[in-house]
Write an enzyme that holds these catalytic residues in place. Sequence first.
Site, PDB file in Angstrom:
ATOM      1  N   SER A   1       0.797  -1.331  -0.088  1.00  0.00           N
ATOM      2  CA  SER A   1      -0.053   0.010   0.111  1.00  0.00           C
ATOM      3  C   SER A   1       0.928   1.373   0.200  1.00  0.00           C
ATOM      4  O   SER A   1       0.412   2.248  -0.046  1.00  0.00           O
ATOM      5  CB  SER A   1      -0.981  -0.028   1.225  1.00  0.00           C
ATOM      6  OG  SER A   1      -0.157   0.130   2.312  1.00  0.00           O
ATOM      7  N   LYS A   2       2.220   1.165   0.073  1.00  0.00           N
ATOM      8  CA  LYS A   2       3.080   2.347   0.327  1.00  0.00           C
ATOM      9  C   LYS A   2       3.349   3.016  -1.424  1.00  0.00           C
ATOM     10  O   LYS A   2       2.593   2.470  -2.332  1.00  0.00           O
ATOM     11  CB  LYS A   2       4.599   2.181   0.455  1.00  0.00           C
ATOM     12  CG  LYS A   2       4.378   1.502   2.081  1.00  0.00           C
ATOM     13  CD  LYS A   2       4.033   2.099   3.037  1.00  0.00           C
ATOM     14  CE  LYS A   2       4.258   1.569   4.379  1.00  0.00           C
ATOM     15  NZ  LYS A   2       3.518   2.225   5.376  1.00  0.00           N
ATOM     16  N   PRO A   3       3.549   4.184  -1.346  1.00  0.00           N
ATOM     17  CA  PRO A   3       3.681   4.907  -2.646  1.00  0.00           C
ATOM     18  C   PRO A   3       4.327   3.988  -3.685  1.00  0.00           C
ATOM     19  O   PRO A   3       3.669   4.039  -4.982  1.00  0.00           O
ATOM     20  CB  PRO A   3       4.321   6.169  -2.331  1.00  0.00           C
ATOM     21  CG  PRO A   3       3.923   6.717  -0.865  1.00  0.00           C
ATOM     22  CD  PRO A   3       3.935   5.189  -0.255  1.00  0.00           C
TER      23      PRO A   3
END
Length: 365
Positions: free
Chosen positions: A185-187
């Site tokens: 879910s991180k950039p």
Amino acid sequence: MSIQFIDLKAQYQHLKSDIDARIHGVLDHGQYIMGPEVAELEAGLATYVGAKHAIGVCDGTAALQIALMALGIQPGDEVITTPFTFIATGEMIALMGAKPVFVDIDPVSYNLDPALIEAAITPRTRAIMPVSLYGQCADFGAINAIAEKHGIAVIEDGAQSFGATQHGKRSGNLSTIGCTSFFPSKPLGCYGDGGACFTNDELLAKKMREIRIHGQDRRYHHPVIGINGRLDTIQAAVLLAKLPSFPDEVEARARIGARYSELLQDVARVPVIGAGNTHVYAQYTIEVDQREAVQASLKEAGVPTAVHYPIPLHLQPAFAYLGQGAGSFPLAEAAGKRVMSLPMHPFMDEATQDTVVAAVKRALG
């Protein structure tokens, strides 16, 4: 309409052929641990961040641990950090036998307040670990100046800020060591766990490379104690497929975040971007009154929300031994009661965003 909090499926469909080809490349050559994609990714990450060295590791938590180990943090040492973050930040300090020394946040950015750091420094202080929360870098100009004055290292916990900049320099290249996470879910996310450490220091880079493979400098020769902190080759392959289009996603995040702020600024407290900063909105986070009621209203409207983070670290049972109860860090505690994150990803269209905004306005009306 089904609204996704983070739409990883849309991203995969956009990059499907590149991702599939990269994964099949690993399946074809069969080097699943420390295969050639890891070194290729490290070169690409170092170039993107602007640091001399990038060390791919198994996850963002291990990145923090490896950074602390490379700096020689010992039991009894102290590391200054924020209480308003995910548990991993304080957890790794404690795991090293060191003492997390919490300092309250700047209530505008939610990041560590540099004005409070110097008072927390003692003869045992060995490092400062600011968190670049929600996707915006902490004030590294001020923090690095304090650290240099006292001869201590700075580790950026940039798990949420990969792609963000401060005065033209990228997150990960703003301190002694920068750490990030590639959690899905991180950039920039892979399809499992992953992370990286960054540095411009040759000796620290060498130490971190050894630590991640059990302290090994060559096969079966171990100068230092290390951990199993290797980045899987398949995860490196996924990241290699995503990296070329990442700048476009960063641009989209900035545009979508700015539009949210424009549409919501009259009804909620929206993110404030500090001078010289860009924001990648790993979370698009607002502050509201009566958060539970607002969340319930949004859930009924089909809009998912999340809270990052409801309980500051000093109030977690795991850190009760520090003896810092309610009231110890009032700004972190206040933020924990009021923050709420909205759906945010670079593939969000304006119609979906308008639906979210309308639901928020109804909930706050």
